[in-house]
Design an enzyme around this catalytic site. Structure first.
Site, mmCIF file in Angstrom:
data_model
loop_
_atom_site.group_PDB
_atom_site.id
_atom_site.type_symbol
_atom_site.label_atom_id
_atom_site.label_comp_id
_atom_site.label_asym_id
_atom_site.label_seq_id
_atom_site.Cartn_x
_atom_site.Cartn_y
_atom_site.Cartn_z
ATOM 1 N N GLY A 151 6.834 -24.384 -10.463
ATOM 2 C CA GLY A 151 7.474 -25.299 -11.410
ATOM 3 C C GLY A 151 8.501 -26.233 -10.782
ATOM 4 C CG HIS A 165 -4.617 -34.351 -6.656
ATOM 5 N ND1 HIS A 165 -4.881 -32.996 -6.660
ATOM 6 C CD2 HIS A 165 -5.440 -34.884 -5.716
ATOM 7 C CE1 HIS A 165 -5.814 -32.730 -5.757
ATOM 8 N NE2 HIS A 165 -6.164 -33.847 -5.183
HETATM 9 C C1 GRF Z 1 2.053 -29.402 -6.595
HETATM 10 O O1 GRF Z 1 1.842 -29.572 -5.202
HETATM 11 C C2 GRF Z 1 1.042 -30.224 -7.367
HETATM 12 O O2 GRF Z 1 0.716 -31.454 -6.759
HETATM 13 C C3 GRF Z 1 -0.163 -29.323 -7.338
HETATM 14 O O3 GRF Z 1 0.384 -28.030 -7.562
HETATM 15 C C4 GRF Z 1 1.704 -27.994 -7.041
HETATM 16 C C5 GRF Z 1 2.612 -27.519 -8.148
HETATM 17 O O4 GRF Z 1 3.822 -27.154 -7.605
HETATM 18 N N1 GRF Z 1 -1.115 -29.668 -8.349
HETATM 19 P P1 GRF Z 1 5.007 -26.684 -8.628
HETATM 20 O O5 GRF Z 1 4.469 -25.520 -9.441
HETATM 21 O O6 GRF Z 1 5.339 -27.862 -9.490
HETATM 22 O O7 GRF Z 1 6.133 -26.297 -7.706
#
Ligand code: GRF
Length: 213
Positions: A15, A126
């Site tokens: 998160g 992404h």
């Molecule tokens: C991020 O790198 C996002 O791009 C990918 O999943 C990760 C999520 O990280 N889809 P977080 O849970 O927001 O720290």
């Protein structure tokens, strides 16, 4: 004074991108915004605690119940019903925008169509350039491609979500340099730092476009 723009954030893990939105909500970087709900598909996602610490209503949407109780042995039906119920959960809160911040499921048309009918756009962060490394483990795949000399740079993007994974129209794209002999975790850290900025910018741009409609 017009009412705040309302967003619902979908998460699966740490998160840190949700935290970036929380920290910037109400500042000039992300003005007049309320995060009305955080929904996680992982019961232990730390992002749920981040939401609670920020006083944001959060829910765990449990896929196991669909897979084990409702549709044992039929993963596709379980996911379609799960996503249809997710759509209703989201629509009930009347957000202006849904932000996928590390939502590690492919969203089915049973989610996307009701949201489209309710005119609630869905955007996603992404960690790759458009069309380059769609799907999961994008950072690792880009790192491997760089080691093989197949690419010279990578990037990150915020894009609209359609049923084709990570194929929706980009809202904002940022290139990330790749450095010879750099350890993968250093690249990953640089990418995450850039994501925390991009998710705020992309969310603001998506919301500002709504206002103009
Ligand atoms: C991020 O790198 C996002 O791009 C990918 O999943 C990760 C999520 O990280 N889809 P977080 O849970 O927001 O720290």
């Amino acid at each position: 004074m017009s009412p705040d723009r309302r967003i619902t954030v979908l998460i699966s893990g740490n998160g840190s991108n949700l935290q970036a939105l929380i920290d910037k909500a109400g500042t000039p970087d992300l003005p007049s915004i309320t995060i009305v709900k955080v929904i996680s598909n992982r019961v232990k996602a730390y992002g749920r605690e981040r939401a609670r610490n920020a006083g944001i209503s959060e829910e765990y949407h449990n896929l196991v119940k669909y897979k084990k109780d409702l549709y044992p042995g039929d993963e596709k039906a379980a996911r379609e019903h799960y996503d249809a119920d997710l759509a209703q959960m989201v629509i009930r809160d009347k957000p202006d925008l849904v932000v996928c911040a590390g939502w590690m499921h492919i969203l089915a048309p049973t989610f996307l169509l009701p949201l489209e009918q309710a005119q609630i756009p869905v955007i996603n962060l992404h960690p790759a350039l458009p069309g380059k490394f769609n799907g999961s483990h994008a950072i690792h795949r880009a790192y491997e491609a760089f080691q093989k000399g197949e690419i010279q740079e990578t990037g990150i993007m915020v894009h609209y979500v359609i049923k084709e994974v990570d194929e929706g129209t980009p809202i904002k794209v940022e290139k990330i340099s790749m450095i010879k002999d750099e350890p993968e975790e250093n690249l990953e850290n640089r990418i995450h730092q850039a994501e925390w900025k991009l998710i705020v910018e992309g969310t603001r741009m998506a919301l500002d476009r709504l206002q103009k409609q």
